[in-house]
Design an enzyme around this catalytic site. Structure first.
Site, short mmCIF file in Angstrom:
data_model
loop_
_atom_site.label_atom_id
_atom_site.label_comp_id
_atom_site.label_asym_id
_atom_site.label_seq_id
_atom_site.Cartn_x
_atom_site.Cartn_y
_atom_site.Cartn_z
N ASP A 53 0.93 -1.32 0.04
CA ASP A 53 0.11 -0.10 -0.28
C ASP A 53 0.81 1.20 -0.11
O ASP A 53 1.86 1.30 0.60
CB ASP A 53 -1.02 -0.11 1.52
N TYR A 58 2.38 10.41 -0.18
CA TYR A 58 3.47 10.15 0.97
C TYR A 58 4.90 10.45 0.30
O TYR A 58 5.22 10.33 -0.71
CB TYR A 58 3.50 8.52 0.83
N SER A 154 -10.67 5.14 1.99
CA SER A 154 -10.09 5.25 3.39
C SER A 154 -10.71 6.34 4.34
O SER A 154 -11.20 7.33 3.92
CB SER A 154 -8.57 5.50 3.02
N GLN A 180 -10.30 1.22 4.55
CA GLN A 180 -9.03 1.52 4.99
C GLN A 180 -9.17 2.14 6.38
O GLN A 180 -9.09 3.42 6.11
CB GLN A 180 -7.68 1.89 4.06
N TRP A 208 -5.04 0.58 9.14
CA TRP A 208 -3.95 1.29 9.46
C TRP A 208 -3.97 1.41 10.85
O TRP A 208 -4.68 1.71 11.66
CB TRP A 208 -3.83 2.54 8.49
N SER A 209 -2.40 2.00 11.37
CA SER A 209 -2.21 2.38 12.56
C SER A 209 -2.39 1.27 13.68
O SER A 209 -2.86 1.64 14.82
CB SER A 209 -2.67 3.58 13.13
N ALA A 212 -1.03 1.95 17.10
CA ALA A 212 -1.13 3.22 17.64
C ALA A 212 0.04 4.26 17.40
O ALA A 212 0.56 4.84 18.37
CB ALA A 212 -1.58 3.22 19.11
N GLY A 293 4.16 -0.76 8.63
CA GLY A 293 5.03 0.20 8.11
C GLY A 293 6.60 0.22 8.50
O GLY A 293 6.82 1.18 9.05
#
Length: 344
Positions: A53, A58, A154, A180, A208-209, A212, A293
């Site tokens: 992704d 970005y 997203s 997302q 995502w995350s 956290a 990530g």
């Protein structure tokens, strides 16, 4: 590798999705140079994972450029996702989900990625200034032209998911197959309405995350200023107010208390906080794939450990209880015990 079907489609993706927001060294919070990024991509694919992704915004487009070179010659092995909405220039039409911006954004992404098609093209967020019918008609045109295979969104709310689905059905357009959203033990609000909406309307999820921002990985301590080169340190120093607010919202007593419990569970299981936090998300109902990530190979391997770890029921119960959000109770009217799913 047990691949997952993405939403109401025939597309199969790995449970781990490689997020590339860190690829690049200019702008944003990226801090992974191209040689290391290539090693990460090569290792990820060699281990059998196929889902990657990125987004046009970005690191100012550098992420797409680096990723495009990294998968050159390996394109059939990759389910490639990218996104559009965020500003790519100073003009009024250099952002959003209008036909003019999406068309420019897709062509620019194809060029940077060095490919003639995108497997999964996502709206990075809802555009209140563009009719959803215009957005969906534009995206449908991309699919019909063979430039895009599947569509997603997203950060949409439950009502926006429903509105998008109804518009696609009404006009006979290609629907979204994935959402997302943000999801972790620190951010469970999607359990109230968004995950049920996804299930009802045929959307898979790519999370995502899940750590956290690294807080659940045990990287930050109470009353300690995050290191300048850490993710939170870079976000707190960001000139973007939203980035600072997001980071400040995670460095609170509740999230740090959850992180403490995650660390205790990890110690008891002989693993890491990172693996426990990722395993918790991966094992949640309604989750298709989880975005990681990594900034280096060590982080990649540490993250992937969360995809082979199966948390025992008692550990899940402890983590559920410590991370239960009153927001979910307020919306659903259900207590923790009513909301918990039976363990398989």
């Amino acid at each position: 590798m047990e691949y997952q079907t993405l939403g109401h489609s025939g597309l199969k993706v790995s449970p781990a999705c490689l997020g590339t927001m860190n690829f690049g060294t200019t702008g944003g919070v990226g801090s992974c140079d191209e040689p290391e990024a290539r090693r990460i991509v090569d290792t990820f694919l060699e281990l059998g994972h196929n889902f990657v992704d990125t987004a046009d915004a970005y690191t100012g487009g550098q992420s797409e450029e680096i990723l495009g070179r990294a998968i050159s010659g390996k394109r059939p092995l990759v389910v490639l996702a990218t996104k559009a909405y965020l500003p790519t220039g100073p003009g009024p039409n250099d952002r959003g989900l209008s036909r003019v911006h999406l068309t420019r954004a897709l062509e620019a992404s194809l060029r940077r990625l060095g490919t003639d098609y995108i497997d999964l093209y996502l709206c990075h967020q809802w555009d209140p200034h563009t009719p959803i019918e215009e957005t969906l008609a534009t995206l449908d045109g991309f699919v019909r032209a063979g430039k895009v295979r599947y569509l997603g969104c997203s950060n949409f709310t439950a009502s926006q998911i429903v509105e998008s689905r109804w518009a696609a059905e009404r006009l006979g357009l290609t629907p979204f197959i994935v959402l997302q959203p943000q999801y972790s033990m620190a951010a469970r609000a999607i359990e109230a309405e968004i995950l049920p909406a996804c299930e009802r309307h045929g959307l898979g999820t790519m999370i995502w995350s899940p750590l956290a921002g690294g807080v659940l990985a045990g990287r930050y301590a109470r009353h300690a200023v995050p290191a300048a080169d850490s993710r939170m340190g870079r976000l707190l120093a960001s000139p973007v107010p939203m980035a600072r607010t997001w980071a400040e919202g995670l460095l609170n007593d509740r999230t740090l208390h959850i992180a403490d419990e995650v660390g205790k569970v990890a110690a008891e299981l002989g693993t890491t906080s990172t693996a426990v936090a990722l395993a918790w998300v991966r094992q949640r109902p309604g989750v298709t794939s989880v975005i990681i990530g990594p900034r280096n190979l060590d982080q990649l391997h540490g993250n992937l450990a969360g995809f082979t770890l199966d948390l025992p029921p008692d550990a899940i119960d402890r983590l559920d209880e410590i991370s239960w959000s009153p927001d979910i109770t307020a919306v659903t009217g259900m207590s923790l015990g009513q909301h918990q799913q039976p363990h398989s």
